[in-house]
Design a protein around this motif. Structure first.
Motif, PDB file in Angstrom:
ATOM      1  N   GLU A  73      -0.546  79.131  35.460  1.00 54.88           N
ATOM      2  CA  GLU A  73      -0.401  79.513  36.863  1.00 54.88           C
ATOM      3  C   GLU A  73      -1.293  80.701  37.211  1.00 54.88           C
ATOM      4  O   GLU A  73      -1.924  80.714  38.272  1.00 54.88           O
ATOM      5  CB  GLU A  73       1.060  79.823  37.185  1.00 54.88           C
ATOM      6  CG  GLU A  73       1.917  78.577  37.240  1.00 54.88           C
ATOM      7  CD  GLU A  73       3.352  78.850  37.656  1.00 54.88           C
ATOM      8  OE1 GLU A  73       3.733  80.043  37.774  1.00 54.88           O
ATOM      9  OE2 GLU A  73       4.076  77.868  37.872  1.00 54.88           O
ATOM     10  N   CYS A  76      -4.856  79.478  37.414  1.00 54.44           N
ATOM     11  CA  CYS A  76      -5.053  78.722  38.657  1.00 54.44           C
ATOM     12  C   CYS A  76      -5.184  79.661  39.851  1.00 54.44           C
ATOM     13  O   CYS A  76      -6.040  79.456  40.721  1.00 54.44           O
ATOM     14  CB  CYS A  76      -3.888  77.758  38.887  1.00 54.44           C
ATOM     15  SG  CYS A  76      -3.900  76.325  37.811  1.00 54.44           S
ATOM     16  N   ASP A  77      -4.321  80.681  39.911  1.00 49.84           N
ATOM     17  CA  ASP A  77      -4.377  81.629  41.023  1.00 49.84           C
ATOM     18  C   ASP A  77      -5.684  82.421  41.015  1.00 49.84           C
ATOM     19  O   ASP A  77      -6.217  82.758  42.077  1.00 49.84           O
ATOM     20  CB  ASP A  77      -3.192  82.597  40.963  1.00 49.84           C
ATOM     21  CG  ASP A  77      -1.866  81.909  41.249  1.00 49.84           C
ATOM     22  OD1 ASP A  77      -1.873  80.788  41.808  1.00 49.84           O
ATOM     23  OD2 ASP A  77      -0.816  82.491  40.906  1.00 49.84           O
ATOM     24  N   SER A  80      -8.543  79.737  41.990  1.00 52.75           N
ATOM     25  CA  SER A  80      -8.431  79.240  43.360  1.00 52.75           C
ATOM     26  C   SER A  80      -7.298  79.975  44.075  1.00 52.75           C
ATOM     27  O   SER A  80      -6.165  79.489  44.111  1.00 52.75           O
ATOM     28  CB  SER A  80      -8.165  77.738  43.329  1.00 52.75           C
ATOM     29  OG  SER A  80      -8.030  77.223  44.630  1.00 52.75           O
ATOM     30  N   ILE A  87      -4.853  72.254  42.448  1.00 52.56           N
ATOM     31  CA  ILE A  87      -4.200  73.422  41.836  1.00 52.56           C
ATOM     32  C   ILE A  87      -2.689  73.256  41.924  1.00 52.56           C
ATOM     33  O   ILE A  87      -1.957  73.534  40.973  1.00 52.56           O
ATOM     34  CB  ILE A  87      -4.676  74.738  42.488  1.00 52.56           C
ATOM     35  CG1 ILE A  87      -6.163  74.973  42.226  1.00 52.56           C
ATOM     36  CG2 ILE A  87      -3.834  75.914  42.017  1.00 52.56           C
ATOM     37  CD1 ILE A  87      -6.532  75.174  40.763  1.00 52.56           C
ATOM     38  N   LYS A  91      -0.169  73.157  38.722  1.00 50.66           N
ATOM     39  CA  LYS A  91       0.967  74.074  38.598  1.00 50.66           C
ATOM     40  C   LYS A  91       2.295  73.322  38.554  1.00 50.66           C
ATOM     41  O   LYS A  91       3.206  73.687  37.798  1.00 50.66           O
ATOM     42  CB  LYS A  91       0.944  75.087  39.744  1.00 50.66           C
ATOM     43  CG  LYS A  91      -0.227  76.068  39.619  1.00 50.66           C
ATOM     44  CD  LYS A  91      -0.418  76.893  40.870  1.00 50.66           C
ATOM     45  CE  LYS A  91       0.412  78.126  40.833  1.00 50.66           C
ATOM     46  NZ  LYS A  91       0.107  79.042  41.965  1.00 50.66           N
TER      47      LYS A  91
END
Length: 122
Positions: A73, A76-77, A80, A87, A91
């Motif tokens: 997570e 991913c954050d 993006s 995404i 997640k």
């Protein structure tokens, strides 16, 4: 040749990751609380060595899954920051994996601890 300083430094970084997991991640705190309750119940019910091995393995697997999920997570954050359907899917899959493992751990715990409780009350 093994560089012992690098080994100890790696353990220190890993330890910091574990501390951060339980310090900052709400779901990890929930898993830690539930694990504490299960361990207390295990001592109260005098679990066998095999039962302890299963319980400890389940706790470790859930914690590791939560750590992987948190890492995914955060990555991913970082990659993006905005909303993106891929995404979101990544997640969701990652948190779904934690849920699958948690359900499995709960079932294993119910089988082990539940059988002891049934023996006491019935």
């Amino acid at each position: 040749m093994i560089d012992i300083r690098k080994v100890f430094r790696s353990f220190r970084f890993a330890g910091q990751g574990i501390l951060d997991l339980f310090r900052f991640e709400n779901n990890a705190k929930v898993h830690l609380l539930v694990a504490g309750v299960v361990v207390i119940a295990g001592f109260a019910l005098s679990l066998s060595r095999i039962e302890w091995a299963i319980i400890i393995t389940q706790i470790g697997l859930v914690w590791a899954a939560e750590a992987f999920n948190t890492a995914i997570e955060k990555l991913c954050d970082f990659v993006s920051p905005g909303l993106h359907p891929q995404i979101k899917a990544i997640k969701d899959l990652s948190s779904g994996a934690v849920l699958i493992l948690t359900i499995t751990a709960v079932l294993a715990g119910l089988i082990i601890i539940g059988s002891h409780l049934l023996a006491i009350f019935f």
